[in-house]
Design an enzyme around this catalytic site. Structure first.
Site, PDB file in Angstrom:
ATOM      1  CG  ASP A 170      11.492  -5.355  11.346  1.00  0.00           C
ATOM      2  OD1 ASP A 170      12.149  -6.034  10.538  1.00  0.00           O
ATOM      3  OD2 ASP A 170      10.707  -5.853  12.185  1.00  0.00           O
ATOM      4  CE1 TYR A 183      11.546 -15.651   9.906  1.00  0.00           C
ATOM      5  CE2 TYR A 183      12.873 -15.757  11.907  1.00  0.00           C
ATOM      6  CZ  TYR A 183      11.747 -15.310  11.229  1.00  0.00           C
ATOM      7  OH  TYR A 183      10.833 -14.522  11.878  1.00  0.00           O
ATOM      8  CE  LYS A 184      10.227 -12.941   7.797  1.00  0.00           C
ATOM      9  NZ  LYS A 184       9.688 -11.758   8.468  1.00  0.00           N
ATOM     10  CG  PHE A 186       5.351  -8.795  11.146  1.00  0.00           C
ATOM     11  CD1 PHE A 186       5.013  -9.625  10.093  1.00  0.00           C
ATOM     12  CD2 PHE A 186       5.679  -9.364  12.370  1.00  0.00           C
ATOM     13  CE1 PHE A 186       4.999 -11.009  10.257  1.00  0.00           C
ATOM     14  CE2 PHE A 186       5.660 -10.747  12.539  1.00  0.00           C
ATOM     15  CZ  PHE A 186       5.325 -11.561  11.480  1.00  0.00           C
ATOM     16  NE  ARG A 221       3.991 -12.931   2.286  1.00  0.00           N
ATOM     17  CZ  ARG A 221       4.671 -12.886   3.435  1.00  0.00           C
ATOM     18  NH1 ARG A 221       4.888 -11.735   4.026  1.00  0.00           N
ATOM     19  NH2 ARG A 221       5.094 -13.985   4.013  1.00  0.00           N
TER      20      ARG A 221
HETATM   21  C1  LIG Z   1       9.335 -11.891   9.863  1.00  0.00           C
HETATM   22  C2  LIG Z   1       9.158 -10.643  10.613  1.00  0.00           C
HETATM   23  C3  LIG Z   1       9.261 -10.625  12.015  1.00  0.00           C
HETATM   24  C4  LIG Z   1       9.489 -11.901  12.758  1.00  0.00           C
HETATM   25  O1  LIG Z   1       9.635 -11.779  14.124  1.00  0.00           O
HETATM   26  P1  LIG Z   1      10.143 -13.051  14.958  1.00  0.00           P
HETATM   27  O2  LIG Z   1      10.356 -12.588  16.316  1.00  0.00           O
HETATM   28  O3  LIG Z   1      11.402 -13.523  14.256  1.00  0.00           O
HETATM   29  O4  LIG Z   1       9.106 -14.109  14.839  1.00  0.00           O
HETATM   30  C5  LIG Z   1       9.161  -9.408  12.655  1.00  0.00           C
HETATM   31  N1  LIG Z   1       8.948  -8.269  11.976  1.00  0.00           N
HETATM   32  C6  LIG Z   1       8.825  -8.257  10.629  1.00  0.00           C
HETATM   33  C7  LIG Z   1       8.595  -6.967   9.905  1.00  0.00           C
HETATM   34  C8  LIG Z   1       8.916  -9.450   9.911  1.00  0.00           C
HETATM   35  O5  LIG Z   1       8.786  -9.442   8.593  1.00  0.00           O
END
Ligand SMILES: *Cc1c(COP(=O)(O)O)cnc(C)c1O
Length: 419
Positions: A203, A228-229, A136, A376
């Site tokens: 992560d 939040y997921k 990400f 997705r």
């Molecule tokens: C959703 C997600 C994030 C989100 O980062 P934020 O700081 O909460 O915006 C980071 N890494 C991964 C792998 C994600 O899926």
């Protein structure tokens, strides 16, 4: 628009088969713990989880009674002060962390900065930070930023053929690829990195709350995730950091806020870390948001995590089978088929994925688009039924058959960007 004979459009298996799976679903009872709008099939719980029914009352109480009436007394009287540890422990229970090792607060990006920096400082004699070239974006940016600060070199690799050399300080990966939904072998990779003398930061944004992870068991050195997921904490809800007991006394965390200090109310001029995971606290936490996360975690009461994983995979199997029936329409399944290599979303490739996503949303089927050509579809087992998945794929089949997605209103320049 001329409508072809949609009734003749058979998709296999048929809806009765999906209904049959629902009738035998041991998790069917958890759907009532969420408010999902009527007529919506929500396949984006991997981006923003649906609203658990208990959150509204909890937030209302925090605002009107705790804040409105009890005011500053709430820090002690209503447990605001202990929220980061309390919520952290409850998240820990879902990711295989015994109590006292998870703290809730700040964003995933901030927690990545904390974790990566502290992890690299555990191996001061090594210069390389390994991360996934498909990680990400924020994970990659933070890896670069930490490397710049500490004078490290970032190497972007493919987790599939991971090689960990003797110069590697930190291996920083996401358990599930946010685009393809591929799940990496957390245990094997951790073991491999440790054998090479490196530390590992996981992560778990796309894993926490939807598949079993045993952070203590695999011996992860640190982990982060959002809430939040699949944890359904709501928009912008705070993230979490796992810092195992064995690293707590020595972890040199870069963000030394006053709330992570020993005796924070001594208000001393120099920082000295608190005992335990409390040293990972930073500043004043987002109380209202964390109250929402805490209430959202109630959806797990009496829920067997193994059943959640089993249903997630079964929903995915159904989706993949139905998607295979759309091969002649240009749909291909990108996500690995083997359950042990799959997270909880399925990504479909189609050259018009953006338009298909928009046309689906117009029909109440909410998934998301990832550039350049992925649709997705997230599978949150606590509030999705097999019939939902069937209905979503039937809608996709109809859209493809009628070329509904080619309507001008679904063109990329006609619609707001879907994040
Ligand atoms: C959703 C997600 C994030 C989100 O980062 P934020 O700081 O909460 O915006 C980071 N890494 C991964 C792998 C994600 O899926």
């Amino acid at each position: 628009m001329a409508q072809p004979k949609i009734e003749a459009l058979a998709i296999h298996p048929d809806r009765a088969a999906a209904e049959e799976l629902d009738a035998r679903d041991p998790l069917a009872f958890t759907r009532a713990r969420f408010s999902v709008p009527e007529g919506v099939v929500y396949l984006d719980g991997n981006s923003l989880g649906a609203l658990p029914t208990g959150v509204r009352a909890a937030v209302l109480d925090a605002v009107s009674r705790q804040w409105g009436q009890d005011l500053i007394g709430s820090w002690n009287g209503n447990g605001w002060w202990t929220l980061p540890e309390r919520v952290g422990d409850r998240i820990g229970a879902l990711v295989g962390a015994a109590p006292g090792q998870v703290i809730c607060g700040d964003s995933t990006s901030v927690q990545l900065f904390q974790a990566l920096t502290a992890a690299a400082r555990l191996r001061p004699d090594r210069r390389v930070l390994l991360t996934d070239a498909s990680n990400f974006p924020t994970d990659q940016y933070l890896a670069d930023a930490v490397a710049r600060l500490l004078g490290l070199e970032v190497r972007r690799v493919d987790p599939a053929g991971l090689k960990v050399g003797a110069d590697v300080a930190v291996v920083a990966l996401s358990a599930v690829d946010y685009r393809t939904g591929e799940l990496w072998d957390v245990e094997a990779i951790t073991r491999q990195a440790h054998a090479a003398g490196a530390v590992v930061v996981w992560d778990l944004c796309h894993a926490a709350g939807v598949l079993p992870v045993d952070l203590d068991g695999v011996g992860a050195d640190a982990a982060v995730g959002c809430t939040y997921k699949y944890l359904n904490g709501g928009p912008g809800s705070p993230a979490w950091l796992y810092l195992p007991h064995r690293h707590q006394p020595v972890a040199d965390l870069p963000l030394t806020g006053w709330m992570g200090r020993a005796d924070p109310f001594g208000l001393a001029g120099a920082y000295e870390p608190a005992e335990g995971v409390a040293r990972a606290r930073i500043g004043t936490p987002p109380v209202l948001s964390m109250v929402a996360v805490e209430a959202a975690l109630d959806v797990w009461d009496g829920v067997d995590p193994a059943a959640v994983r089993a249903k997630s995979l079964a929903l995915g199997d159904l989706l993949i089978t139905l998607a295979d029936g759309l091969r002649t329409d240009g749909v291909t399944v990108v996500t690995p088929r083997e359950g042990r290599r799959r997270g909880s979303h399925v990504s479909l490739r189609h050259e018009k994925a953006y338009e298909l996503c928009q046309a689906l949303i117009a029909r109440g089927v909410v998934g998301d688009f990832r550039a350049p050509d992925l649709l997705r579809l997230g599978l949150a087992p606590l509030y999705l039924s097999y019939a939902d998945v069937w209905d979503a794929m039937r809608a996709l089949a109809e859209i493809l058959a009628t070329k509904e997605h080619e309507a001008p209103r679904f063109r990329r320049d006609q619609t707001a960007v879907v994040t």
